[in-house]
Motif scaffolding. Structure first.
Motif, PDB file in Angstrom:
ATOM      1  N   UNK A  78       0.815  -1.209   0.000  1.00  0.00           N
ATOM      2  CA  UNK A  78       0.000   0.000   0.000  1.00  0.00           C
ATOM      3  C   UNK A  78       0.842   1.248   0.000  1.00  0.00           C
ATOM      4  N   UNK A  79       0.154   2.393   0.068  1.00  0.00           N
ATOM      5  CA  UNK A  79       0.842   3.681   0.006  1.00  0.00           C
ATOM      6  C   UNK A  79       0.777   4.428   1.320  1.00  0.00           C
ATOM      7  N   UNK A  80       0.438   3.749   2.395  1.00  0.00           N
ATOM      8  CA  UNK A  80       0.301   4.393   3.701  1.00  0.00           C
ATOM      9  C   UNK A  80       1.640   4.695   4.339  1.00  0.00           C
ATOM     10  N   UNK A  81       1.572   5.010   5.599  1.00  0.00           N
ATOM     11  CA  UNK A  81       2.753   5.371   6.397  1.00  0.00           C
ATOM     12  C   UNK A  81       3.724   4.202   6.467  1.00  0.00           C
ATOM     13  N   UNK A  82       5.012   4.518   6.301  1.00  0.00           N
ATOM     14  CA  UNK A  82       6.066   3.510   6.435  1.00  0.00           C
ATOM     15  C   UNK A  82       7.169   4.058   7.322  1.00  0.00           C
ATOM     16  N   UNK A  83       7.656   3.237   8.178  1.00  0.00           N
ATOM     17  CA  UNK A  83       8.746   3.621   9.065  1.00  0.00           C
ATOM     18  C   UNK A  83      10.057   3.373   8.323  1.00  0.00           C
ATOM     19  N   UNK A  84      10.551   4.381   7.651  1.00  0.00           N
ATOM     20  CA  UNK A  84      11.784   4.274   6.869  1.00  0.00           C
ATOM     21  C   UNK A  84      12.950   4.837   7.675  1.00  0.00           C
ATOM     22  N   UNK A  85      14.139   4.744   7.119  1.00  0.00           N
ATOM     23  CA  UNK A  85      15.325   5.202   7.828  1.00  0.00           C
ATOM     24  C   UNK A  85      15.278   6.706   8.106  1.00  0.00           C
ATOM     25  N   UNK A  86      14.815   7.506   7.144  1.00  0.00           N
ATOM     26  CA  UNK A  86      14.800   8.948   7.406  1.00  0.00           C
ATOM     27  C   UNK A  86      13.754   9.318   8.458  1.00  0.00           C
ATOM     28  N   UNK A  87      12.683   8.549   8.579  1.00  0.00           N
ATOM     29  CA  UNK A  87      11.691   8.781   9.629  1.00  0.00           C
ATOM     30  C   UNK A  87      12.288   8.394  10.982  1.00  0.00           C
ATOM     31  N   UNK A  88      13.002   7.276  11.030  1.00  0.00           N
ATOM     32  CA  UNK A  88      13.659   6.867  12.277  1.00  0.00           C
ATOM     33  C   UNK A  88      14.675   7.915  12.717  1.00  0.00           C
ATOM     34  N   UNK A  89      15.410   8.479  11.750  1.00  0.00           N
ATOM     35  CA  UNK A  89      16.388   9.514  12.068  1.00  0.00           C
ATOM     36  C   UNK A  89      15.678  10.732  12.660  1.00  0.00           C
ATOM     37  N   UNK A  90      14.558  11.114  12.087  1.00  0.00           N
ATOM     38  CA  UNK A  90      13.791  12.247  12.608  1.00  0.00           C
ATOM     39  C   UNK A  90      13.356  11.982  14.048  1.00  0.00           C
ATOM     40  N   UNK A  91      12.842  10.785  14.307  1.00  0.00           N
ATOM     41  CA  UNK A  91      12.408  10.458  15.661  1.00  0.00           C
ATOM     42  C   UNK A  91      13.576  10.518  16.640  1.00  0.00           C
ATOM     43  N   UNK A  92      14.758  10.072  16.219  1.00  0.00           N
ATOM     44  CA  UNK A  92      15.927  10.131  17.101  1.00  0.00           C
ATOM     45  C   UNK A  92      16.317  11.578  17.408  1.00  0.00           C
ATOM     46  N   UNK A  93      16.131  12.477  16.435  1.00  0.00           N
ATOM     47  CA  UNK A  93      16.517  13.873  16.674  1.00  0.00           C
ATOM     48  C   UNK A  93      15.524  14.598  17.566  1.00  0.00           C
ATOM     49  N   UNK A  94      14.315  14.086  17.703  1.00  0.00           N
ATOM     50  CA  UNK A  94      13.308  14.779  18.517  1.00  0.00           C
ATOM     51  C   UNK A  94      13.323  14.357  19.975  1.00  0.00           C
ATOM     52  N   UNK A  95      14.100  13.352  20.312  1.00  0.00           N
ATOM     53  CA  UNK A  95      14.151  12.927  21.718  1.00  0.00           C
ATOM     54  C   UNK A  95      14.942  13.938  22.532  1.00  0.00           C
ATOM     55  N   UNK A  96      14.549  14.089  23.760  1.00  0.00           N
ATOM     56  CA  UNK A  96      15.209  15.079  24.630  1.00  0.00           C
ATOM     57  C   UNK A  96      16.366  14.431  25.350  1.00  0.00           C
TER      58      UNK A  96
END
Length: 63
Positions: free
Chosen positions: A45-63
């Motif tokens: 499908x074309x829905x949300x996918x947890x890709x490497x750039x999304x994982x990188x974004x999540x890592x940068x948002x952690x405090x």
């Protein structure tokens, strides 16, 4: 008495060696199963996918 102790230690050593050989023989099979479970299939499908750039974004948002 001394003969029984030697025989017991020999049989105990054979048991330990057999268990070690079994563990070595079973190790590659277990590793393959772990790798198969660790790599989930790509969702269709074309829905949300947890890709490497999304994982990188999540890592940068952690405090």
């Amino acid at each position: 008495m001394d003969q029984k102790i030697k025989r017991r230690s020999l049989l105990g050593g054979l048991g330990v060696a057999a268990a070690g050989l079994f563990a070595l023989k079973a190790a590659p099979v277990v590793q393959e199963k772990v790798e198969a479970l660790a790599a989930p299939a790509e969702p269709e499908g074309t829905g949300y996918r947890l890709t490497e750039h999304v994982k990188k974004y999540y890592r940068t948002t952690t405090i």
